[in-house]
Design a protein around this motif. Structure first.
Motif, PDB file in Angstrom:
ATOM      1  N   SER A   1       0.818  -1.226   0.000  1.00 25.13           N
ATOM      2  CA  SER A   1       0.000   0.000   0.000  1.00 25.13           C
ATOM      3  C   SER A   1       0.844   1.266   0.000  1.00 25.13           C
ATOM      4  O   SER A   1       0.335   2.340   0.310  1.00 25.13           O
ATOM      5  CB  SER A   1      -0.929   0.019   1.224  1.00 25.13           C
ATOM      6  N   ARG A   2       2.105   1.158  -0.361  1.00 27.31           N
ATOM      7  CA  ARG A   2       2.974   2.335  -0.267  1.00 27.31           C
ATOM      8  C   ARG A   2       2.478   3.484  -1.133  1.00 27.31           C
ATOM      9  O   ARG A   2       2.624   4.659  -0.775  1.00 27.31           O
ATOM     10  CB  ARG A   2       4.412   1.971  -0.653  1.00 27.31           C
ATOM     11  N   LEU A   3       1.875   3.174  -2.262  1.00 26.41           N
ATOM     12  CA  LEU A   3       1.392   4.227  -3.156  1.00 26.41           C
ATOM     13  C   LEU A   3      -0.123   4.387  -3.097  1.00 26.41           C
ATOM     14  O   LEU A   3      -0.714   5.019  -3.985  1.00 26.41           O
ATOM     15  CB  LEU A   3       1.854   3.948  -4.585  1.00 26.41           C
ATOM     16  N   ALA A   4      -0.756   3.832  -2.061  1.00 24.20           N
ATOM     17  CA  ALA A   4      -2.185   4.082  -1.873  1.00 24.20           C
ATOM     18  C   ALA A   4      -2.417   5.576  -1.700  1.00 24.20           C
ATOM     19  O   ALA A   4      -1.638   6.273  -1.042  1.00 24.20           O
ATOM     20  CB  ALA A   4      -2.702   3.319  -0.658  1.00 24.20           C
ATOM     21  N   THR A   5      -3.500   6.069  -2.285  1.00 23.86           N
ATOM     22  CA  THR A   5      -3.780   7.503  -2.214  1.00 23.86           C
ATOM     23  C   THR A   5      -4.632   7.874  -1.009  1.00 23.86           C
ATOM     24  O   THR A   5      -4.852   9.053  -0.745  1.00 23.86           O
ATOM     25  CB  THR A   5      -4.485   7.965  -3.497  1.00 23.86           C
TER      26      THR A   5
ATOM     27  N   GLY B   1       9.732  -1.793   5.574  1.00 21.60           N
ATOM     28  CA  GLY B   1      11.078  -1.281   5.727  1.00 21.60           C
ATOM     29  C   GLY B   1      11.106   0.236   5.779  1.00 21.60           C
ATOM     30  O   GLY B   1      10.074   0.907   5.841  1.00 21.60           O
ATOM     31  N   HIS B   2      12.307   0.786   5.760  1.00 22.76           N
ATOM     32  CA  HIS B   2      12.531   2.239   5.824  1.00 22.76           C
ATOM     33  C   HIS B   2      11.912   2.850   7.083  1.00 22.76           C
ATOM     34  O   HIS B   2      11.451   3.997   7.072  1.00 22.76           O
ATOM     35  CB  HIS B   2      11.979   2.935   4.578  1.00 22.76           C
ATOM     36  N   GLN B   3      11.924   2.102   8.183  1.00 23.56           N
ATOM     37  CA  GLN B   3      11.316   2.602   9.420  1.00 23.56           C
ATOM     38  C   GLN B   3      12.169   3.675  10.093  1.00 23.56           C
ATOM     39  O   GLN B   3      11.704   4.346  11.013  1.00 23.56           O
ATOM     40  CB  GLN B   3      11.085   1.442  10.393  1.00 23.56           C
ATOM     41  N   ALA B   4      13.413   3.844   9.631  1.00 21.51           N
ATOM     42  CA  ALA B   4      14.269   4.890  10.205  1.00 21.51           C
ATOM     43  C   ALA B   4      14.228   6.172   9.387  1.00 21.51           C
ATOM     44  O   ALA B   4      15.057   7.067   9.603  1.00 21.51           O
ATOM     45  CB  ALA B   4      15.705   4.387  10.317  1.00 21.51           C
ATOM     46  N   ALA B   5      13.274   6.277   8.470  1.00 22.22           N
ATOM     47  CA  ALA B   5      13.208   7.455   7.605  1.00 22.22           C
ATOM     48  C   ALA B   5      12.989   8.742   8.385  1.00 22.22           C
ATOM     49  O   ALA B   5      13.330   9.829   7.904  1.00 22.22           O
ATOM     50  CB  ALA B   5      12.099   7.278   6.569  1.00 22.22           C
ATOM     51  N   THR B   6      12.424   8.649   9.580  1.00 23.08           N
ATOM     52  CA  THR B   6      12.159   9.850  10.380  1.00 23.08           C
ATOM     53  C   THR B   6      13.305  10.194  11.327  1.00 23.08           C
ATOM     54  O   THR B   6      13.168  11.108  12.142  1.00 23.08           O
ATOM     55  CB  THR B   6      10.873   9.670  11.201  1.00 23.08           C
ATOM     56  N   LEU B   7      14.416   9.470  11.219  1.00 28.25           N
ATOM     57  CA  LEU B   7      15.554   9.724  12.107  1.00 28.25           C
ATOM     58  C   LEU B   7      16.661  10.460  11.363  1.00 28.25           C
ATOM     59  O   LEU B   7      17.002  10.114  10.225  1.00 28.25           O
ATOM     60  CB  LEU B   7      16.104   8.414  12.663  1.00 28.25           C
ATOM     61  N   ASN B   8      17.224  11.456  12.009  1.00 27.49           N
ATOM     62  CA  ASN B   8      18.425  12.111  11.505  1.00 27.49           C
ATOM     63  C   ASN B   8      19.646  11.255  11.831  1.00 27.49           C
ATOM     64  O   ASN B   8      19.584  10.359  12.684  1.00 27.49           O
ATOM     65  CB  ASN B   8      18.569  13.492  12.140  1.00 27.49           C
TER      66      ASN B   8
ATOM     67  N   SER C   1       9.540  16.354   9.614  1.00 31.05           N
ATOM     68  CA  SER C   1       9.014  16.507   8.261  1.00 31.05           C
ATOM     69  C   SER C   1       9.100  15.224   7.443  1.00 31.05           C
ATOM     70  O   SER C   1       8.537  15.148   6.349  1.00 31.05           O
ATOM     71  CB  SER C   1       9.776  17.611   7.523  1.00 31.05           C
ATOM     72  N   ALA C   2       9.800  14.219   7.952  1.00 30.63           N
ATOM     73  CA  ALA C   2       9.986  12.978   7.203  1.00 30.63           C
ATOM     74  C   ALA C   2       8.792  12.049   7.392  1.00 30.63           C
ATOM     75  O   ALA C   2       7.969  12.225   8.299  1.00 30.63           O
ATOM     76  CB  ALA C   2      11.273  12.287   7.646  1.00 30.63           C
ATOM     77  N   ILE C   3       8.699  11.036   6.537  1.00 27.87           N
ATOM     78  CA  ILE C   3       7.556  10.130   6.515  1.00 27.87           C
ATOM     79  C   ILE C   3       8.021   8.724   6.872  1.00 27.87           C
ATOM     80  O   ILE C   3       8.890   8.160   6.197  1.00 27.87           O
ATOM     81  CB  ILE C   3       6.886  10.121   5.132  1.00 27.87           C
ATOM     82  N   ARG C   4       7.450   8.167   7.920  1.00 28.58           N
ATOM     83  CA  ARG C   4       7.822   6.824   8.348  1.00 28.58           C
ATOM     84  C   ARG C   4       7.561   5.813   7.235  1.00 28.58           C
ATOM     85  O   ARG C   4       6.504   5.814   6.607  1.00 28.58           O
ATOM     86  CB  ARG C   4       7.019   6.445   9.591  1.00 28.58           C
TER      87      ARG C   4
ATOM     88  N   TYR D   1       5.947   6.180   3.073  1.00 26.81           N
ATOM     89  CA  TYR D   1       4.607   6.050   2.506  1.00 26.81           C
ATOM     90  C   TYR D   1       4.089   7.465   2.258  1.00 26.81           C
ATOM     91  O   TYR D   1       3.590   8.114   3.170  1.00 26.81           O
ATOM     92  CB  TYR D   1       3.696   5.304   3.473  1.00 26.81           C
ATOM     93  N   PRO D   2       4.175   7.994   1.041  1.00 30.15           N
ATOM     94  CA  PRO D   2       4.006   9.432   0.829  1.00 30.15           C
ATOM     95  C   PRO D   2       2.578   9.955   0.915  1.00 30.15           C
ATOM     96  O   PRO D   2       2.380  11.137   1.216  1.00 30.15           O
ATOM     97  CB  PRO D   2       4.565   9.635  -0.586  1.00 30.15           C
ATOM     98  N   HIS D   3       1.567   9.114   0.635  1.00 26.50           N
ATOM     99  CA  HIS D   3       0.204   9.631   0.515  1.00 26.50           C
ATOM    100  C   HIS D   3      -0.687   9.245   1.692  1.00 26.50           C
ATOM    101  O   HIS D   3      -1.453  10.062   2.191  1.00 26.50           O
ATOM    102  CB  HIS D   3      -0.432   9.142  -0.787  1.00 26.50           C
ATOM    103  N   TYR D   4      -0.595   7.992   2.123  1.00 30.23           N
ATOM    104  CA  TYR D   4      -1.384   7.534   3.261  1.00 30.23           C
ATOM    105  C   TYR D   4      -0.445   6.768   4.179  1.00 30.23           C
ATOM    106  O   TYR D   4       0.252   5.853   3.739  1.00 30.23           O
ATOM    107  CB  TYR D   4      -2.554   6.652   2.818  1.00 30.23           C
ATOM    108  N   PRO D   5      -0.393   7.127   5.460  1.00 26.52           N
ATOM    109  CA  PRO D   5       0.661   6.594   6.333  1.00 26.52           C
ATOM    110  C   PRO D   5       0.447   5.128   6.694  1.00 26.52           C
ATOM    111  O   PRO D   5      -0.641   4.570   6.554  1.00 26.52           O
ATOM    112  CB  PRO D   5       0.543   7.481   7.577  1.00 26.52           C
TER     113      PRO D   5
END
Length: 389
Positions: free
Chosen positions: A201-205, A237-244, A252-255, A258-262
């Motif tokens: 569902s990564r690209l689900a709107t 995956g990419h669960q560290a996307a919100t970490l500096n 401002s980052a997305i866990r 998943y850009p449209h629906y979290p």
């Protein structure tokens, strides 16, 4: 050591939930011999530096090693073992001529890594670019069983059917029907692989607004190759996307990217929603399993979006520590997922009272309306710190 027991007993329309904190036999900490089945943690979606970018200023396009993922296969394996994994799958993704690159460069490095780090079992696979009118949108973990011809069999599929293979890819790869041809070819291999949809569902709107991958497509895939298509990732995956890089949070980052629906607590909505897609697939009698992965391309401390394999998400299989047993357990669905090392052991049984009939994870139990059922769950919270300290 903490050990918990839950029992759920119900008959007809009445449900009595008994929650008991009880003492039960502890699962030994000592290392068992490899012929003994136990819960083994792994990750079936790990990228190496052979997930390349492509220099299209030359023809044919040239592979840029390390372009889309940073680390070597041995380093990934070493860190996976450090974080408690017993097995992993290298799943690099494609491009104009990645099938040749994988066969001639990535696979020899995998063989060397297996020899150097024999305590972690390293499967050969790829992130399959699903054909169809959705470039960059649909991916799946393709896992080969361990064999002497694993590389040649994977090459046969990737070179012919991968959606991004070719300069340019043939027009037939823009059709969803080509995926069904690919699945038939996978099913016809001497050693059947496994396929799980990645981040479905990564690209689900929006909520239930699926895009690129739909529930009906998942059904079509499994109907075409039921011995190959076994499920989807649930904990993405990419669960560290919100970490500096310093470990602070980037608001401002997305866990999980998943850009449209979290995600729902890091889980894809197809898995997390009660009565949703996963429940629907199971209600149809399908053997459909969910997993947890790192999708590791590079660690967040190096400016990427990921944890190391096993640092956050783990997929446990109940198996002996050998390639055949782990592959069979994953296919059979004797699997559970843990994030943040909340648990490292899980036993689930459903029993028909006074009959001796029962089933565990991945099995089917036929019951009647008159049967009285008992659900028994045992799990263990591990000692020590998790991957975050």
């Amino acid at each position: 050591m903490k050990c918990y027991s839950f029992f759920n007993k119900y008959n007809g329309l009445f449900c009595l939930l008994l929650l008991a904190l009880a003492s039960c036999q502890q699962v030994p900490q000592a290392k068992k011999p490899d012929h003994a089945k136990r819960w083994l943690a792994g990750d079936h979606h790990v990228h190496s530096h052979y997930s390349v970018k492509w220099d299209t200023s030359v023809f044919p396009p040239a592979a840029v090693i390390g372009g889309d993922a940073k680390y070597s296969i041995p380093l990934n394996a070493q860190m996976a073992a450090h974080y408690g994994l017993s097995w992993m799958v290298i799943t690099d993704h494609g491009g104009p001529n990645r099938a040749k690159l994988a066969l001639e460069q990535a696979y020899p490095e995998l063989l060397a890594s297996r020899k150097a780090l024999p305590d972690i079992l390293q499967f050969y696979g790829m992130e399959f670019d699903v054909p169809g009118d959705s470039p960059g949108g649909r991916h799946a973990s393709f896992i080969m069983p361990y064999s002497a011809t694993e590389a040649q069999q994977l090459y046969q599929i990737e070179s012919r059917y991968n959606g991004r293979q070719g300069v340019p890819p043939g027009p037939e790869k823009a059709e969803d029907a080509f995926m069904l041809l690919a699945l038939k070819a996978m099913d016809a291999l001497p050693d059947k692989p496994l396929l799980l949809a990645n981040h479905p569902s990564r690209l689900a709107t929006g909520f239930r607004q699926y895009h690129k991958i739909t529930p009906q497509q998942l059904r079509d895939w499994q109907d075409t190759a039921p011995d190959v298509v076994i499920g989807m990732t649930g904990a993405e995956g990419h669960q560290a996307a919100t970490l500096n890089p310093d470990g602070s949070t980037d608001a401002s980052a997305i866990r999980a990217e998943y850009p449209h629906y979290p995600t729902m607590g890091g889980y894809d909505q197809m898995t997390a929603r009660l009565g949703g897609v996963w429940d629907s697939l199971l209600s149809e009698g399908r053997h459909w399993w969910v997993t947890g992965v790192s999708d590791s391309h590079g660690h967040y401390t190096d400016g990427w979006a990921d944890f190391w394999p096993g640092q956050y998400a783990k997929t446990y299989v109940y198996a002996e520590k050998d390639y055949q047993s782990i592959f069979a357990a994953l296919k059979a669905g004797n699997v559970f997922v843990s994030t943040g090392d909340l648990i490292d052991t899980l036993y689930v049984d459903v029993l028909v009272k006074n009959t001796g009939r029962k089933a565990t994870l991945g099995e089917t139990l036929l019951v009647s309306a008159e049967d009285e059922l008992v659900l028994r769950v045992r799990f263990r919270a591990p000692d020590g710190k998790n991957g975050g300290g």
